[in-house]
Design an enzyme around this catalytic site. Structure first.
Site, PDB file in Angstrom:
ATOM      1  CG  ASP A  66      -0.346  -0.135   2.538  1.00  0.00           C
ATOM      2  OD1 ASP A  66       0.582  -0.957   2.667  1.00  0.00           O
ATOM      3  OD2 ASP A  66      -0.761   0.581   3.482  1.00  0.00           O
ATOM      4  CG  HIS A  67       3.114   2.499   2.558  1.00  0.00           C
ATOM      5  ND1 HIS A  67       3.012   3.707   3.203  1.00  0.00           N
ATOM      6  CD2 HIS A  67       2.297   1.644   3.223  1.00  0.00           C
ATOM      7  CE1 HIS A  67       2.182   3.596   4.227  1.00  0.00           C
ATOM      8  NE2 HIS A  67       1.736   2.344   4.256  1.00  0.00           N
TER       9      HIS A  67
HETATM   10 ZN    ZN Z   1       0.396   1.123   5.369  1.00  0.00          ZN
HETATM   11 ZN    ZN Z   2       2.787  -1.160   6.596  1.00  0.00          ZN
END
Ligand code: ZN
Ligand code: ZN
Length: 306
Positions: A66-67
């Protein structure tokens, strides 16, 4: 001159219909920076009118998808558009390998140089980039895998040339750099241009601390105390009633983020990285403000001047 951050994504692990995974666009005077690049970051840049081709530095906090999942696509787009200027990615070990797999199997040959700078394994603040106007350091957080926070600090002289006396005293251009350093200047004819007469105090340097995906680290907050944090971004994945869940998943709660802001003496707090279980974020804001009143929600599309 400006120092500001625009929120592109603020959801934790899974996206929601109204929130994207983590990404932020940071302007530090003449620098354009991307902070994390979750899935959909490109679309968000288009949506909010970010000039994505002017970015040349990208900082990735850790390798949870998610990053960084938006990064291969973003880097490919730049190549499709024929970019020539290099891009610098500051990321944990493994980022280069992940990107290489994408490019190799997709037969993508970048039109520009991609420099991957591996984040240092040391726990302390370490300067990883600096120029005449900006210093960036990283520091270790505590998450389910190695994760880093970043501190962006403006570098500026405490002295500013007094525009009102430039013409009056005929201050030569050559004198500017001396005066800004706080040194008097004497020209070839022996005329003195003193700091006292020719300068006024500059606005204080500002700074932005980016802290995402971590358990609550009060010792780090103490460490930041003397670093004059103008704006602090701290993740607040959960509300306080789910503190056990925060501990279990190596995340923080609203009250922990607020206490971190208090302890670190930050002037303002931004909370984000919200769990997808929250549709309405007003409860998270109220909870954080009960401890640290100068708190705002990191909502997508919002720009905060630092
Ligand atoms: Zn995250
Ligand atoms: Zn994380």
């Amino acid at each position: 001159m400006s120092f500001e951050v625009t929120i592109l994504g603020t959801s934790s692990a899974t996206p929601t219909l109204s929130r994207h995974p983590t990404s932020q666009y940071l302007v530090c005077n003449n620098q354009r920076i991307l902070l994390d690049c979750g899935e959909g970051a490109q679309m968000q840049m288009l949506r909010y009118g970010i000039k994505m081709f002017r970015i040349d530095k990208i900082f990735i906090s850790h390798l949870h998808p998610d990053h960084y999942l938006g990064l291969p696509g973003y880097l490919s787009t730049l190549s499709l558009k024929g970019r020539i200027e290099p891009i610098h990615v500051y990321a944990p070990a493994g980022m280069g390998e992940i990107l290489d797999v994408h490019f190799r199997h997709g037969a993508i040959h970048l039109t520009y140089d991609l420099h991957i700078h591996e984040l240092p394994s040391s726990e302390n603040f370490e300067v990883i980039y600096q120029d005449s106007g900006l210093e960036v350091s990283c520091f270790a957080l505590e998450h389910r895998l190695p994760c880093w926070g970043f501190l962006f600090k403006e570098k500026k002289s405490p002295f500013k040339i007094n525009e009102d006396v430039i013409a009056e005293k005929k201050i030569p251009v050559k004198a500017f750099s001396y005066l800004k350093k706080g040194e008097d200047f004497i020209d070839d004819n022996g005329i003195l241009y003193s700091v006292e007469e020719c300068t006024i105090p500059n606005l204080p340097a500002v700074s932005y601390a980016y802290i995402t995906d971590t358990i609550y680290l009060p010792a780090l907050a103490e460490n930041l105390r003397n670093r004059d944090i103008t704006l602090l971004y701290h993740e607040a994945t959960f509300m306080e009633d789910l503190r056990h869940k925060a501990i279990e998943t190596y995340h923080s709660t609203t009250l922990q983020a607020a206490n971190f802001a208090l302890k670190s003496n930050a002037k303002k707090l931004l909370i984000g990285h919200f769990s997808s279980r929250y549709n309405d974020l007003s409860g998270l804001l109220a909870e954080a403000r009960s401890v640290f009143p100068f708190t705002e929600l990191a909502e997508e599309g919002n720009t905060f001047t630092i």
